[in-house]
Design a protein around this motif. Sequence first.
Motif: not given
Length: 509
Positions: A96-104, A111, A406
């Motif tokens: 997990n990372n900030a970009k994935i969190e933002e996308r989800h 996520y 993601a």
Amino acid sequence: MADKQVFFDYINNGYATKGDFITLGAAMLNGETVKDAYVKIPLKTLNRHGLIAGATGTGKTKTLQIIAENLSEKGIPVLLMDIKGDLSGIAAPGTNNAKIEERHAAIGFPYEAKKFPAEILSLSDQEGVRLRATVSEFGPVLLSRILDLSDVQAGIVSVIFKYCDDNKMPLLDLKDFKKILQYATDEGKDEFADAYGRISSSSTGAILRKVVELEQQGADLFFGEKSFDTDDLLRVNENGMGYINILRLTDIQDRPKLFSTFMLSLLAEIYATFPEQGDSGRPELVIFIDEAHLIFNEASSALLNQIESIVKLIRSKGVGLYFCTQNPTDVPDAVLSQLGLKIQHALRAFTAKDRKAIKLTAENYPLSDYYKTDEVLTALGIGEALVSALNEKGIPTPLARTMLRAPMSRMDVLTEEELKNLLKSSKLIPKYNEVTDRESAYEMLTEKIETANKEEAKEKAQKEKEAARKTTSGRSSSSRRSTSNPWIKTLSSPTVIRSVLGILGKMMK
């Protein structure tokens, strides 16, 4: 806000499903993700085949990974053709990372990092479960189409198979096939002529050259035993998750003939062995073919016709085929027309030819009041795609610019150590990686020729011995006749000889 709500209802109604489904992501309007406007694909329609297309670097492989993961989670096994070698990370959990969190957060669900049961397969000497098939399993028709033979040459191949069936000679590998071809116009030409008619040596020579061409692309590694049982693609683990079978093809990118041969044999075997499913609620197996142009670009017209036929028919066996390629035009129209799910990533418009291709691609998608398709195709970001699917009634869903979720597994390859551990835990490697070479047409014909040569040599030696005996017997008989004549005995006696010499001596004086 009203427009956004209308769009939300439009997407939710268009992608509503009563049965089970997988979620690709959420629809977008005016470049923004509409939360909870889920783009869902019913499991019931996933055997209707599909296309994942887009320019390099737009996220096609990750989309393929997302669908494979979700199918596995639903207990549906998957076969992935891994041309670039970047799919082994499915066997490890993602990060997990900030970009994935933002996308989800924009899509509307959290996520979850997760790994999936995976099996590594191989067509070559690369590590993994070895996939093989025998020449006999191909049959004369399929083998002739793969070799791109003329009608006359295909007829000879049919005769070869008939001879092997009649004489119970297994055709296992290309060594067997080449041996019987040579035998048909050499040592066994009279045998073939009596039973099946004379076979032209020029025709068998042409077939042999086609076989050698196939061999040079590595087909000698593919043909043989032990044959891969397609039922082993249908395994689920102890938690009910379907296995993701990853076929590593990184070393055969420049050998499209071998790739086409394998794909066609696999699809033909699945079609022949899988039971009819009818209108079931979920697929039995889903196959993803990455870099699909490798199959179609080098295929002969006969081979293309065979592929098109199987694509049309294999759906009834509960098998879905998904082609992943850069441009939809890489896939023949006859195949493209059979595809229910279309996921289109961004296309690049650098040339007039590119712009023309984009317009043609846009015409493959349903009309939409919310998108100008040809414009959206060039504006899609990484991890975004235009999606058009079929609902449970087989009706096309609304076109949706989709922010894709993601992947739950690693978006990278396994380390060498991780790959070794995965291979060690495989239950299929002990079953398929032991090379066997039982007696088949090559050994049987070699023995037959050697026996015939020994018989011929023995017969020749017997004739020579008989001839020598007759000669010796003739000389002995002549000698016996000479010594038994009384006149000869008298004339050759010492007394007569001395008398004759005495008379000659007196006459000389």
